[in-house]
Scaffold this motif. Structure first.
Motif, PDB file in Angstrom:
ATOM      1  N   THR A   1    -104.459  53.938  60.032  1.00  0.00           N
ATOM      2  CA  THR A   1    -105.290  53.939  58.821  1.00  0.00           C
ATOM      3  C   THR A   1    -105.350  52.553  58.196  1.00  0.00           C
ATOM      4  O   THR A   1    -106.408  52.108  57.746  1.00  0.00           O
ATOM      5  CB  THR A   1    -104.733  54.950  57.809  1.00  0.00           C
TER       6      THR A   1
ATOM      7  N   ILE B   1    -110.009  59.189  52.596  1.00  0.00           N
ATOM      8  CA  ILE B   1    -108.661  59.752  52.423  1.00  0.00           C
ATOM      9  C   ILE B   1    -108.399  60.934  53.346  1.00  0.00           C
ATOM     10  O   ILE B   1    -107.335  61.564  53.248  1.00  0.00           O
ATOM     11  CB  ILE B   1    -108.426  60.183  50.957  1.00  0.00           C
TER      12      ILE B   1
ATOM     13  N   GLY C   1    -104.830  53.182  48.990  1.00  0.00           N
ATOM     14  CA  GLY C   1    -105.366  54.474  48.573  1.00  0.00           C
ATOM     15  C   GLY C   1    -105.738  55.350  49.754  1.00  0.00           C
ATOM     16  O   GLY C   1    -105.420  56.558  49.786  1.00  0.00           O
ATOM     17  N   ARG C   2    -106.405  54.769  50.734  1.00  0.00           N
ATOM     18  CA  ARG C   2    -106.783  55.545  51.919  1.00  0.00           C
ATOM     19  C   ARG C   2    -105.556  56.014  52.700  1.00  0.00           C
ATOM     20  O   ARG C   2    -105.510  57.149  53.177  1.00  0.00           O
ATOM     21  CB  ARG C   2    -107.685  54.705  52.828  1.00  0.00           C
TER      22      ARG C   2
ATOM     23  N   GLY D   1    -103.698  58.812  50.854  1.00  0.00           N
ATOM     24  CA  GLY D   1    -104.502  60.028  50.915  1.00  0.00           C
ATOM     25  C   GLY D   1    -104.463  60.683  52.281  1.00  0.00           C
ATOM     26  O   GLY D   1    -104.320  61.912  52.397  1.00  0.00           O
ATOM     27  N   GLN D   2    -104.569  59.885  53.337  1.00  0.00           N
ATOM     28  CA  GLN D   2    -104.552  60.459  54.679  1.00  0.00           C
ATOM     29  C   GLN D   2    -103.189  61.027  55.041  1.00  0.00           C
ATOM     30  O   GLN D   2    -103.092  62.083  55.681  1.00  0.00           O
ATOM     31  CB  GLN D   2    -104.984  59.421  55.714  1.00  0.00           C
TER      32      GLN D   2
ATOM     33  N   ILE E   1    -112.409  54.262  48.406  1.00  0.00           N
ATOM     34  CA  ILE E   1    -111.183  54.977  48.742  1.00  0.00           C
ATOM     35  C   ILE E   1    -111.426  56.443  49.103  1.00  0.00           C
ATOM     36  O   ILE E   1    -111.029  56.897  50.192  1.00  0.00           O
ATOM     37  CB  ILE E   1    -110.182  54.886  47.574  1.00  0.00           C
TER      38      ILE E   1
END
Length: 281
Positions: free
Chosen positions: A207, A153, A86-87, A90-91, A149
């Motif tokens: 990440t 992000i 998720g991270r 998102g990033q 999360i």
């Protein structure tokens, strides 16, 4: 001829010293991992033996099964994977959008906003931990995947990394796309992202590493066993009065393998992205 031979010998000796230093550095990097792997196959008595024993007398692969029996390691794996995925997604999306805006768009206060965003990198995470906890509690996000999360992000570092890469791409591509009637988002989506695969992979690896090894944020924001992650699960083998080092190292090996595989398969993109991100400031 003599001078050419002397210059060639000098260059070779210089390369020899460089390789010697790199070899020494690689030894310092690999030895701890080999010690971790060796300890994960020992008995508790062998792990505490002085002088240390590198090769165990009997290889106890059952230490890995004991890890799965002692704690809910499979659940920790799933939570860590879900949080990391998720991270990372998102990033890659948000940081690339912000980087494109800072690199290619013109709007009032762009430089001021960019500097203000980078200043976040100078603030230790511990300084804002209590306010962050209060905000997460007021949002009723504690012990949920939202708290694991959503705060991760976006990152100023990811935006800076991609901005530097975008600024190194030829402006003629953007101008040609504008002539063809493409929108700003179309330029970002069809031109900048496909050309930035190496930088995106670099950001993804950074990440993934940060999220996979994150201990402080999940430790503070979660208290239920079902929401624990790998870093907390590994720390549970370290007691106040005694530490079961074979099980601790077995858990560490199991948690490290996915990261090693990711780096092995994507190291070419990682190195290329880091190198090209510093071409233009």
């Amino acid at each position: 001829m003599v001078q050419l031979a002397a210059d060639s010998l000098k260059r070779r000796s210089g390369h020899l010293w460089v390789h010697a230093v790199l070899l020494l550095g690689s030894v310092f990097m690999v030895v701890p991992f080999l010690w971790m792997l060796s300890t994960s196959l020992k008995t508790y008595a062998e792990s505490m033996q002085v002088p240390p024993v590198w090769i165990p007398s009997d290889w106890h692969f059952d230490n890995y099964s004991k890890v799965l029996e002692t704690v809910n390691f499979t659940r920790y794996y799933w939570n860590t994977f879900f949080m990391t995925a998720g991270r990372t997604i998102g990033q890659l999306l948000l940081c690339s959008l912000a980087a494109y805006a800072f690199a290619c768009l013109r709007f009032p206060g762009k430089s001021i906003i960019f500097v203000a965003m980078l200043s976040v990198l100078m603030i230790p995470s511990q300084v804002v931990m209590i306010p962050s906890f209060v905000i997460m509690r007021n949002l009723d996000w504690l012990d949920t995947f939202y708290v694991l999360i959503i705060p991760g992000i976006f990152s100023a570092f990811g935006t800076f990394l991609l901005r530097q890469f975008f600024m190194g791409l030829p402006k003629e591509l953007e101008e040609a796309a504008k002539i063809d009637g493409s929108s700003y988002f179309g330029i970002y989506w069809r031109i900048y992202l496909p050309l930035s695969s190496s930088a995106l992979v670099s950001l993804a690896i950074f990440t993934i590493l940060a999220s996979w090894n994150d201990l402080q944020w999940p430790l503070i924001m979660t208290s239920e066993e079902s929401m624990r992650v790998l870093s907390i699960g590994i720390s549970s083998f370290q007691g106040q009065h005694a530490t079961d080092y074979p099980l601790l190292m077995a858990a560490a090996v199991m948690a490290t393998i996915p990261i090693i595989l990711i780096f092995i398969f994507f190291q070419r993109y990682f190195i290329e992205g880091i190198a090209m991100s510093g071409i233009k400031g």
